[in-house]
Design an enzyme around this catalytic site. Sequence first.
Site, short mmCIF file in Angstrom:
data_model
loop_
_atom_site.label_atom_id
_atom_site.label_comp_id
_atom_site.label_asym_id
_atom_site.label_seq_id
_atom_site.Cartn_x
_atom_site.Cartn_y
_atom_site.Cartn_z
N TYR A 153 52.46 -47.67 39.17
CA TYR A 153 52.57 -47.82 38.06
C TYR A 153 51.32 -48.76 37.78
CZ TYR A 153 53.66 -49.86 33.32
OH TYR A 153 53.78 -50.54 32.16
N LYS A 157 47.60 -48.48 36.14
CA LYS A 157 47.20 -49.15 34.78
C LYS A 157 45.65 -50.14 34.96
CE LYS A 157 49.20 -49.69 31.44
NZ LYS A 157 49.37 -49.02 30.25
#
Lengths: 375, 499
Positions: A153, A157
């Site tokens: 994650y 990002k």
Amino acid sequence: MSDEPAPEIRYLVLGGAGFLGSYIVQALISRGDTHVAVFDLREPAQEDKIERVSYYTGDICNLDRLVDVLKETGANVVFHAVSPIHGLSDSIYQRVNVDGTKTLLEACRHPSLSGNVFKFVYTSSTGVTWRAQDIVGATEEQLPIPENGYDMYHHTKAVAEKMVLEADGDGMRTVVIRPGGMIGPRDPQLLHRLAAALAEKKHKVQIGNNTNLVDWVYAGNVADAHLAAADRLPSRKDLDANTTPHPVAGQVFIITNGTPMLQWDFSRLVWRALGASPADLDPKKATKIPRWLALFMATIAESWCKLNGGHTELTKFNVIYSTTTQWYNIDKARHALGYQPRVSLEEAAAMSAKWWKERGEKEHKARQASRRKLL
Amino acid sequence: MGVVSMLVLLLTHPLEFRTLVQYKLWHDAERDITAPEEIKNSGWDRKTMRRCWELLDLTSRSFSGVIKELEDDLARVVCLFYLVLRGLDTIEDDMTLPDGKKQPLLRAFHDYAVTPDWSFSENGPDEKDRQLLVEFGVVSHELNLLNEKYREIIIDITKKMETGMADYAHKAATTGEVYLETVDDYNLYCHYVAGLVGEGLTRLWSASSKEASWLGKQLELANSMGIMLQKTNIIRDYREDTDQRRHFWPREIWGRELYGKACGHPAFKEMKEMYLPGNEKQALWALSGMVVDVLGHAVDSLDYLRLLKNQSVFNFCAIPVTMAMATLSLCFMNYDMFQKHIKIRKAEAASLIMRSTNPRDVAYMFRDYARKIHAKAVPEDPSFMQISIACGKIEQWCEHYYPSFVQMTRSATGGAATQLFDPSDARTRIAQAAEKRDHELHLEKRARELNGGAPVDNRQRAEQMPTSELFMYLGAAFLIVFGSAMGAVWVLLKYYGDA
């Protein structure tokens, strides 16, 4: 806070049906903008639709669809607030955060739009610099992005953030906003997680010694920062005139409420609002598990789930995340964006609890039921 | 403290005993204002001033010691400032004086203060400081001897304070309203009685040149610090004041529906309900509301203290605020406060006085008390989140000004202090880079200086050049370049043009 918008500016909010996205849309409408459109995977529930906003659906990896929507809406300013929640499978993050952002940047520069999109605001996360270490009042420049993010994650990002910053210039200026942990009505993560813990009676347990200060932020304040950043990006006529570092374009801004709280205080407060009995929340009576023991238990729980399937909330990530100091210095946003947290954490928590009682709880139960059916 | 009580303390609280012994042994002896070399500052050679010093001892228990420690003549100036305000206070406080009598007296007090031989003997017999007003002539005499720059400030503050006090006294006397309604009222009241003292003192510091002259204009923080002290006393003196039917807590806080609802009761209607049995919890929630309100001033006080540079002024200001923090932490979640007068233990006070010497230690004391307050807070308390945030603000302040990743160390031989950075902290990378750059700049400068006194910094010179001169040089440079280019073109055309 924001300057008076020029009436002809047209906005497209990607992820505008989601949690933060809907706050950005609301903020635009509230200040009187009339050309606001949303692009999301699906339309929001009827009661969550905002008047005078046109909703478009589609896949962020579909270039043709993106170009069509950008053309149809005539968007000049693009807010990219699409982000899957934390805790899903790795492939989703790669697809949405990396491929999606790449496709979107390409779409914004598509020749058929003849440079119509000239401002691009990307919603990142403070997590991109997170290395499971204490962060004590640090600024953007003090926090480097690690080579490999803490997990998929955070890693994806960070990759997306880099692409956005590299895309700054040549007719389109970009800026990155890194909000801390967000709360507010319609929050899809924090309240659900805490409600689940409460249902399982885990609220009487405290991991670590509760000395770690953590920053939170009201989603509406984050939306304010997005609008302020968009307003302060260079206008179309002096897009490339400024060769020295621009105070906003190509910059990263950390956004929090600027009032850190101890980790477990915050959780207890939410549990209290969700109806836990005060006696159960007394810090003196809580069962305290030392951090090292909790980490050990999480390692076992995670391997067990890996072997036998199933889901556990006791993950190493959750243990580390809830026992680590994590608060930031937001002076850069205060100076360059004129950012000022408009809604205090107290107000935000009260609004969130009210929403939870009125709607969130029902949605949470429905979600749990569907999960049970899947299993 | 008597020998017997010290012995008891040795047995019951050995650590406190140690602190008190340390205090007695190590803390500097009180300044002797009667000493011949001090006379020019203390005015001890004048009978009137000697009486003023005595009156100070009589009227102030806690302040007379710290006032005498103020450097040079500041001690005398602040002594007189204190006596004037104490006199004003004695008139305001006196419940036996009717409003019609009190109003003109209060509103002209700044004139009386400098009227030779003015005195006032109509205070009620129970008014504890009535003797000060009976003998007020000595104070006005000394005020008139004071340097004008000091007297002006004292009179100006007196004028502002008397007006505020008279307004509040008049409102109470004519409307029969016994309570302060809103938090704004409460803040304004505290501004009149304490914030103004902070402002006046700050202006005196500047006037004495012991502190920067701009500090005397930085009154926002001074006001906030004064209010913090006053509000803390107002909280602690709840029972005493309530028994005397004097109410300073604002109804907007203690009368909150929210606190009643949290206990299944209606909101309080009267302040005395808080000490009645059965209302314990609701009273504690009201108290928390009051404590949160004071904590909002804590970082202002820290900001203020950081601006001071004179040691005696610093101690004078820091000691009361650290005491206030200690008192707040003692009162918070302590139901005894509604039943009796509570105060911090002697040893704790002694230790605070010894440590209140620099902003860093004061900040850490604030942080320690904030942590104590936080440890007593419970999520059931409607103010829980605000307390948590207020305590977090103090932590944030400490970390901002005295970051924990920097360690100051001194070598064993007592050389210069060096900084060590915590390698695991995110801020270290930038701090080290900055240190390295400073070092390189320093070396560069040294090298240039050694280079036969060549100009130290050319860039700076260039920046300082007037714009017109700069344009002239630029214009000349342009002409030269343009001219030679044209010349080259001309030469080219002349010799090869025909080819």
